[in-house]
Write a protein that holds these residues in place. Structure first.
Motif, mmCIF file in Angstrom:
data_model
loop_
_atom_site.group_PDB
_atom_site.id
_atom_site.type_symbol
_atom_site.label_atom_id
_atom_site.label_comp_id
_atom_site.label_asym_id
_atom_site.label_seq_id
_atom_site.Cartn_x
_atom_site.Cartn_y
_atom_site.Cartn_z
ATOM 1 N N VAL A 140 18.445 -28.924 50.919
ATOM 2 C CA VAL A 140 18.719 -30.246 51.478
ATOM 3 C C VAL A 140 17.435 -31.056 51.414
ATOM 4 C CG1 VAL A 140 19.258 -31.519 53.603
ATOM 5 C CG2 VAL A 140 20.559 -29.464 53.016
ATOM 6 N N THR A 141 17.526 -32.279 50.918
ATOM 7 C CA THR A 141 16.409 -33.222 50.937
ATOM 8 C C THR A 141 16.698 -34.265 52.003
ATOM 9 O OG1 THR A 141 16.017 -32.889 48.575
ATOM 10 C CG2 THR A 141 15.069 -34.869 49.572
ATOM 11 N N PHE A 142 15.756 -34.461 52.926
ATOM 12 C CA PHE A 142 15.942 -35.442 53.991
ATOM 13 C C PHE A 142 15.943 -36.858 53.418
ATOM 14 C CE2 PHE A 142 13.454 -32.055 56.406
ATOM 15 C CZ PHE A 142 14.591 -31.452 56.899
ATOM 16 N N ASP A 143 16.710 -37.759 54.039
ATOM 17 C CA ASP A 143 16.738 -39.156 53.607
ATOM 18 C C ASP A 143 15.358 -39.793 53.696
ATOM 19 O OD1 ASP A 143 19.445 -39.057 53.050
ATOM 20 O OD2 ASP A 143 20.035 -39.848 54.996
ATOM 21 N N GLN A 144 14.620 -39.463 54.763
ATOM 22 C CA GLN A 144 13.247 -39.927 54.942
ATOM 23 C C GLN A 144 12.389 -38.725 55.297
ATOM 24 O OE1 GLN A 144 13.438 -42.871 58.064
ATOM 25 N NE2 GLN A 144 13.608 -44.525 56.582
ATOM 26 N N ALA A 145 11.186 -38.681 54.764
ATOM 27 C CA ALA A 145 10.277 -37.580 55.099
ATOM 28 C C ALA A 145 9.882 -37.678 56.569
ATOM 29 C CB ALA A 145 9.033 -37.639 54.220
ATOM 30 N N PHE A 146 9.718 -36.537 57.217
ATOM 31 C CA PHE A 146 9.252 -36.484 58.599
ATOM 32 C C PHE A 146 7.729 -36.622 58.629
ATOM 33 C CE2 PHE A 146 13.400 -34.563 59.143
ATOM 34 C CZ PHE A 146 13.760 -34.911 60.432
ATOM 35 N N SER A 147 7.195 -36.943 59.794
ATOM 36 C CA SER A 147 5.743 -37.050 59.974
ATOM 37 C C SER A 147 5.063 -35.690 59.911
ATOM 38 C CB SER A 147 5.424 -37.714 61.319
ATOM 39 O OG SER A 147 5.970 -39.007 61.369
ATOM 40 N N GLY A 148 5.819 -34.620 60.119
ATOM 41 C CA GLY A 148 5.324 -33.243 60.060
ATOM 42 C C GLY A 148 6.485 -32.338 59.718
ATOM 43 N N THR A 149 6.285 -31.044 59.851
ATOM 44 C CA THR A 149 7.352 -30.080 59.543
ATOM 45 C C THR A 149 8.306 -29.990 60.726
ATOM 46 O OG1 THR A 149 5.835 -28.822 58.161
ATOM 47 C CG2 THR A 149 7.856 -27.716 58.852
ATOM 48 N N PRO A 150 9.590 -30.368 60.532
ATOM 49 C CA PRO A 150 10.544 -30.362 61.641
ATOM 50 C C PRO A 150 11.115 -28.973 61.915
ATOM 51 C CG PRO A 150 11.644 -31.060 59.649
ATOM 52 C CD PRO A 150 10.189 -30.859 59.291
ATOM 53 N N THR A 151 11.748 -28.838 63.047
ATOM 54 C CA THR A 151 12.561 -27.678 63.365
ATOM 55 C C THR A 151 13.961 -27.967 62.833
ATOM 56 O OG1 THR A 151 11.282 -27.177 65.332
ATOM 57 C CG2 THR A 151 13.512 -26.282 65.236
ATOM 58 N N VAL A 152 14.559 -27.002 62.148
ATOM 59 C CA VAL A 152 15.881 -27.188 61.545
ATOM 60 C C VAL A 152 16.832 -26.128 62.079
ATOM 61 C CG1 VAL A 152 17.212 -27.238 59.392
ATOM 62 C CG2 VAL A 152 14.879 -28.148 59.438
ATOM 63 N N VAL A 153 18.040 -26.549 62.415
ATOM 64 C CA VAL A 153 19.103 -25.642 62.847
ATOM 65 C C VAL A 153 20.294 -25.858 61.926
ATOM 66 C CG1 VAL A 153 20.661 -25.011 64.731
ATOM 67 C CG2 VAL A 153 18.326 -25.741 65.242
ATOM 68 N N ILE A 154 20.888 -24.761 61.436
ATOM 69 C CA ILE A 154 22.080 -24.859 60.583
ATOM 70 C C ILE A 154 23.236 -24.098 61.220
ATOM 71 C CG2 ILE A 154 20.793 -25.170 58.436
ATOM 72 C CD1 ILE A 154 21.355 -22.232 57.761
ATOM 73 N N THR A 155 24.437 -24.617 60.978
ATOM 74 C CA THR A 155 25.652 -23.959 61.433
ATOM 75 C C THR A 155 26.720 -24.096 60.353
ATOM 76 O OG1 THR A 155 25.172 -24.524 63.734
ATOM 77 C CG2 THR A 155 27.419 -23.864 63.229
#
Length: 101
Positions: A43-58
């Motif tokens: 998955v590529t985010f629509d906008q880059a985050f300022s740092g590395t985010p926490t991601v949860v998948i279901t």
């Protein structure tokens, strides 16, 4: 008590000096799983985050039996993530995700 700045949210007023406002993105991706194989997806985010985010998948499904289902996140960066799904049958899952930094 008295403080030098508000610590609450009222209406549309969010006081950024009392707590950080998180960056949040979410979405859904369709993943077709190969039987008894670790199937990776990205998955590529629509906008880059300022740092590395926490991601949860279901992964969501409508199958009567998904007892062999396994899933995990392999890598995360500020621009996207890679996940993996394993199942004992070949099927398609809708993977819902949320990322927050």
């Amino acid at each position: 008590g008295s403080s030098s700045y508000p610590t609450y949210i009222r209406g549309s007023n969010i006081y950024a000096n009392s707590f950080p406002i998180p960056e949040i993105q979410h979405g859904r991706v369709s993943v077709s799983v190969t039987k008894e194989t670790n199937t990776e997806f990205s998955v590529t985010f629509d906008q880059a985050f300022s740092g590395t985010p926490t991601v949860v998948i279901t992964p969501t499904h409508t199958y009567a039996d998904a007892s062999g289902l396994g899933f995990k996140i392999l890598t995360v960066s500020s621009t996207g993530f890679t996940g993996c799904i394993y199942d004992n049958a070949a099927r398609t899952f809708q993977v819902r995700w949320i990322a927050m930094y």
